[in-house]
Design an enzyme around this catalytic site. Structure first.
Site, PDB file in Angstrom:
ATOM      1  N   ASP A   3       0.861  -1.107   0.035  1.00 56.97           N
ATOM      2  CA  ASP A   3      -0.028   0.121   0.189  1.00 56.97           C
ATOM      3  C   ASP A   3       0.742   1.277   0.009  1.00 56.97           C
ATOM      4  OD1 ASP A   3      -2.629   0.653   0.899  1.00 56.97           O
ATOM      5  OD2 ASP A   3      -1.099   1.878   1.208  1.00 56.97           O
ATOM      6  N   ASP A  20      -3.491   2.227  -5.599  1.00 52.25           N
ATOM      7  CA  ASP A  20      -2.026   2.618  -4.655  1.00 52.25           C
ATOM      8  C   ASP A  20      -1.553   0.880  -4.076  1.00 52.25           C
ATOM      9  OD1 ASP A  20      -3.967   3.150  -2.214  1.00 52.25           O
ATOM     10  OD2 ASP A  20      -2.224   3.995  -1.165  1.00 52.25           O
ATOM     11  N   GLU A  21      -3.085   0.143  -4.605  1.00 54.49           N
ATOM     12  CA  GLU A  21      -2.716  -0.995  -3.637  1.00 54.49           C
ATOM     13  C   GLU A  21      -2.681  -2.527  -5.157  1.00 54.49           C
ATOM     14  OE1 GLU A  21      -5.359  -1.951  -0.638  1.00 54.49           O
ATOM     15  OE2 GLU A  21      -5.327   0.085   0.012  1.00 54.49           O
TER      16      GLU A  21
HETATM   17  N1  DCP Z   1      -8.453   8.396  -1.387  1.00 52.71           N
HETATM   18  C1  DCP Z   1      -9.424   9.495  -1.430  1.00 52.71           C
HETATM   19  N2  DCP Z   1     -10.954   9.942  -0.658  1.00 52.71           N
HETATM   20  C2  DCP Z   1     -10.284   8.883   0.328  1.00 52.71           C
HETATM   21  C3  DCP Z   1      -9.691   7.944   0.596  1.00 52.71           C
HETATM   22  C4  DCP Z   1      -8.877   8.050  -0.201  1.00 52.71           C
HETATM   23  O1  DCP Z   1      -9.674  10.923  -2.292  1.00 52.71           O
HETATM   24  N3  DCP Z   1     -11.697   9.109   0.967  1.00 52.71           N
HETATM   25  C5  DCP Z   1      -7.409   8.972  -2.003  1.00 52.71           C
HETATM   26  C6  DCP Z   1      -5.867   9.947  -1.374  1.00 52.71           C
HETATM   27  C7  DCP Z   1      -5.286   8.814  -0.958  1.00 52.71           C
HETATM   28  C8  DCP Z   1      -5.293   7.026  -2.426  1.00 52.71           C
HETATM   29  O2  DCP Z   1      -6.671   7.520  -2.200  1.00 52.71           O
HETATM   30  O3  DCP Z   1      -3.613   9.111  -1.731  1.00 52.71           O
HETATM   31  C9  DCP Z   1      -5.375   6.243  -1.814  1.00 52.71           C
HETATM   32  O4  DCP Z   1      -5.568   6.018  -0.508  1.00 52.71           O
HETATM   33  P1  DCP Z   1      -4.969   5.118   1.299  1.00 52.71           P
HETATM   34  O5  DCP Z   1      -6.713   4.988   1.937  1.00 52.71           O
HETATM   35  O6  DCP Z   1      -4.553   4.106   0.560  1.00 52.71           O
HETATM   36  O7  DCP Z   1      -4.858   6.629   2.157  1.00 52.71           O
HETATM   37  P2  DCP Z   1      -3.247   6.932   2.491  1.00 52.71           P
HETATM   38  O8  DCP Z   1      -2.653   6.058   1.030  1.00 52.71           O
HETATM   39  O9  DCP Z   1      -3.716   8.475   1.229  1.00 52.71           O
HETATM   40  O10 DCP Z   1      -2.466   7.614   3.128  1.00 52.71           O
HETATM   41  P3  DCP Z   1      -1.780   5.985   3.718  1.00 52.71           P
HETATM   42  O11 DCP Z   1      -0.323   6.498   4.107  1.00 52.71           O
HETATM   43  O12 DCP Z   1      -2.812   5.885   5.030  1.00 52.71           O
HETATM   44  O13 DCP Z   1      -2.012   4.595   2.973  1.00 52.71           O
HETATM   45 CA    CA Z   2      -2.045   4.282   0.566  1.00 56.46          CA
HETATM   46 CA    CA Z   3      -4.559   1.800  -0.187  1.00 54.65          CA
END
Ligand code: DCP
Ligand code: CA
Ligand code: CA
Length: 372
Positions: A13, A113-114
């Protein structure tokens, strides 16, 4: 008897992904809170937080929160708000996924992103070797793209996914088969895919707070309360059981084969023999990729090099070779009735491909999109 091969599955992730992409193209952002916003455009501040870097998270900024609230949390702080630039994030994601794919026996991307990686063969089923491989992957992606990520490793997707959240950012969490129950037991039930706020509340009323509580709860009662499919799922998930394979989603739009006939001909038997060979090859590829098809086409390149095709769409997706044999035969008959030029090359194509779904996959993909 040989022991059943223990799978080694990873979930990668990407860390604070959209915000990390912005830091990559503008490193001066790194020490400041960075918030990526989905601006609805109604007023200057209307919209929600897409994500934020870890500096901003320290101030209580969270994904999904209204932007005005994020602004309030960061009042008086030197912070940066940026709009979502999806194309840029997608480009970086594609690069990273292509690198990661090379490390896996089987690779399944889930969202931007996964990705799940089955690395069982690669590591000879040995969890000890996982850490070294992950360091290699991390260095590779860091060097080629410049992005960090967190990894969970377990004997299946369910454990790998939960493990990936334990150590963020840039973390590694390895849960070996014998550690699964101790790892899961103390975690709150909503860590399980499919347990949303409402279900968690209902479970709390039943005295179930942790995954351990759920694991030891009477399975029959769970079925009575949540229905068969969910009840069975909750019971096995809480016990760390998940047999879902890591499979690449139907990446190809279509699969086709074309071949030159020994001689230019209109002879049904000669052409159908070639078609059957091609069909056989296509079927092998479908089977290997676990795909179903819904549309069948035959393509004839005629002696004057013009091309003609005949096509049909089935009512239901199918995976069998029989339908493919039967329908290509019908299509060839039809074509020969309607065209009088001899054929030089003949092709077969299947399209509207889909991943072959097993019952449990249907359930987990349902849960993935609908928090119940
Ligand atoms: N995303 C979004 N709205 C949300 C959740 C996520 O637009 N409510 C988008 C932005 C994030 C991406 O999806 O960058 C990936 O989501 P993740 O839940 O994996 O969160 P992040 O990568 O931002 O943070 P983490 O480091 O906790 O994985
Ligand atoms: Ca992420
Ligand atoms: Ca994710």
């Amino acid at each position: 008897m040989l022991p059943v091969q223990q799978r080694v599955v990873m979930l990668v992730d990407l860390d604070y992904f959209f915000a990390q992409c912005e830091e990559l193209r503008n490193p001066t952002l790194k020490d400041k809170p960075v918030v990526i916003g989905m601006y609805s455009g109604r007023t200057e501040d209307s919209g929600a937080v897409s994500t934020s870097n870890y500096v901003a998270r320290k101030y209580g900024v969270k994904s999904g929160m209204p932007l005005f609230l994020a602004k309030k949390r960061l009042e008086g702080v030197d912070s940066v708000f940026l709009p979502v630039d999806h194309d840029f994030y997608q480009q970086l994601s594609d690069k990273i996924m292509n690198i990661l794919r090379g490390y896996a026996d089987a690779f399944e991307q889930v969202g931007i992103d996964e990705a799940y990686l089955d690395v069982t063969q690669k590591l000879h089923g040995n969890f000890e070797e996982a850490i070294a491989l992950i360091h290699e992957m991390k260095n590779d992606v860091k060097k080629q793209v410049g992005i960090t990520f967190s990894v969970g490793v377990g004997p299946n997707k369910l454990v790998a996914k939960i493990a990936s959240n334990q150590n963020k950012p840039d973390g590694i969490t390895v849960i070996r088969p014998e550690q699964v129950n101790d790892f899961l037991a103390p975690l709150p039930v909503d860590k399980l895919l499919g347990v949303g706020r409402k279900t968690a509340l209902k479970m709390e009323e039943l005295g179930i707070k942790t995954i351990g509580d759920l694991a030891t709860y009477d399975a029959q009662r769970l079925i009575e309360i949540f229905g068969r499919a969910l009840g069975v799922y909750f019971h096995s998930a809480a016990n760390g059981i998940d047999n879902e394979a890591v499979v690449e989603a139907g990446e190809a739009e279509s699969i086709s084969r074309i071949a030159t006939l020994k001689e230019d001909t209109r002879d049904f038997e000669v052409i159908i023999q070639k078609i059957n060979q091609l069909t056989e090859e296509i079927y092998k590829e479908l089977d290997q990729k676990k795909l179903t098809y819904k549309q069948i086409t035959i393509i004839a390149v005629r002696i004057d090099l013009t091309t003609r095709s005949r096509s049909l769409t089935l009512e239901k997706s199918t995976k069998g070779i029989e339908a493919l044999r039967r329908h290509t035969r019908e299509l060839l008959e039809k074509y020969l009735n309607e065209s009088d030029l001899p054929v030089r090359r003949i092709g077969v194509k299947v399209a509207q491909l889909r991943k072959e779904e097993k019952k449990q996959q249907q359930l987990t993909s349902f849960l993935q999109t609908n928090k119940v």
